[in-house]
Design a protein around this motif. Structure first.
Motif, PDB file in Angstrom:
ATOM      1  N   GLU A  88       0.824  -1.146   0.108  1.00  0.00           N
ATOM      2  CA  GLU A  88      -0.003  -0.093  -0.080  1.00  0.00           C
ATOM      3  C   GLU A  88       0.904   0.979  -0.029  1.00  0.00           C
ATOM      4  O   GLU A  88       0.355   2.455  -0.233  1.00  0.00           O
ATOM      5  N   PRO A  90       3.055   4.419  -1.312  1.00  0.00           N
ATOM      6  CA  PRO A  90       2.991   5.044  -2.370  1.00  0.00           C
ATOM      7  C   PRO A  90       4.438   4.941  -3.236  1.00  0.00           C
ATOM      8  O   PRO A  90       4.589   5.311  -4.275  1.00  0.00           O
ATOM      9  N   ARG A 156       3.363   7.495  -5.885  1.00  0.00           N
ATOM     10  CA  ARG A 156       1.926   8.129  -5.773  1.00  0.00           C
ATOM     11  C   ARG A 156       1.964   9.118  -4.983  1.00  0.00           C
ATOM     12  O   ARG A 156       1.489   8.848  -3.817  1.00  0.00           O
ATOM     13  N   ARG A 158       0.181  11.474  -4.163  1.00  0.00           N
ATOM     14  CA  ARG A 158      -1.207  11.784  -3.536  1.00  0.00           C
ATOM     15  C   ARG A 158      -1.662  10.810  -2.460  1.00  0.00           C
ATOM     16  O   ARG A 158      -2.314  11.135  -1.383  1.00  0.00           O
ATOM     17  N   ASP A 159      -1.125   9.640  -2.617  1.00  0.00           N
ATOM     18  CA  ASP A 159      -1.417   8.622  -1.650  1.00  0.00           C
ATOM     19  C   ASP A 159      -0.628   8.746  -0.317  1.00  0.00           C
ATOM     20  O   ASP A 159      -0.790   7.902   0.613  1.00  0.00           O
ATOM     21  N   PHE A 162      -2.680   9.024   2.759  1.00  0.00           N
ATOM     22  CA  PHE A 162      -3.376   8.222   3.103  1.00  0.00           C
ATOM     23  C   PHE A 162      -2.505   6.963   3.791  1.00  0.00           C
ATOM     24  O   PHE A 162      -3.230   6.153   4.078  1.00  0.00           O
ATOM     25  N   HIS A 163      -1.176   6.937   3.539  1.00  0.00           N
ATOM     26  CA  HIS A 163      -0.350   6.018   4.029  1.00  0.00           C
ATOM     27  C   HIS A 163       0.339   6.609   5.374  1.00  0.00           C
ATOM     28  O   HIS A 163       1.190   7.634   5.106  1.00  0.00           O
TER      29      HIS A 163
END
Length: 193
Positions: A88, A90, A156, A158-159, A162-163
């Motif tokens: 998961e 990025p 990634r 933008r991720d 969220f990580h």
């Protein structure tokens, strides 16, 4: 800090989106499994050491070598937490990219007269390590993805928000930079009246 956030939110689209589109032009780099990635990561230093010792090279060697180093830089030198083990993260896809390139570079050096013996010995060591760890059986969403020297796989960005491990690392680096700037330049001084 605002500039850093603007950079992260305005990051460009992924070079490899995992879609079925053909890879961009360049030297095609075969995919590697998640388990193979972990083993190649342990040997990456040895692969690069062998590559640095080569005095007679060709354009294919140099493209693989330079692409691997560029891809490694885009992945923030492998320093982000979870970039190798966390699917998961990025940074996991771009880690697949630089490690697949390291493996392709080693495979190519096995065809070069000046490096063949050392490269084949290193391949043998890596292969034995992969068999011991069952590396070919450990897969992730990027295990089937092929790469190319014609494109760099970006994290990634933008991720990252969220990580949690990536966000924590980003915030820690930002705090260190702010504290360092504060200690160097100090608090603004008021002018004496």
């Amino acid at each position: 800090m605002a500039a850093l956030l603007a950079l992260l939110t305005a990051a460009s689209a992924q070079a490899h989106s995992g879609s079925s589109t053909p890879p961009p032009p360049g030297i095609q780099i075969p995919s590697l499994t998640h388990g193979q990635m972990a083993v190649i990561a342990r040997y990456r230093g040895d692969i690069l050491d062998l590559a640095r010792r080569q005095t007679v090279t060709d354009p294919t060697f140099r493209r693989l070598y330079n692409h691997g180093n560029l891809q490694y830089t885009y992945c923030l030198w492998g320093l982000m937490p979870g970039s190798l083990g966390d699917e998961e993260s990025p940074f996991n896809e771009c880690s697949h990219g630089y490690l697949a390139t390291a493996k392709a570079l080693l495979t190519y050096m096995a065809t070069m007269p000046s490096a063949e013996r050392d490269a084949r010995a290193l391949i043998s060591d890596i292969d034995a390590d992969m068999v011991r760890s069952g590396a070919s059986w450990i897969l992730c969403q990027f295990s089937g993805e092929s790469f190319s020297t014609g494109a760099v796989v970006e994290p990634r960005w933008r991720d990252m928000f969220f990580h949690l491990p990536s966000l924590a690392a980003l915030l820690a680096v930002t705090a260190v930079l702010i504290a360092g700037g504060w200690s160097i330049f100090g608090a603004p001084r008021s002018r004496a009246a």
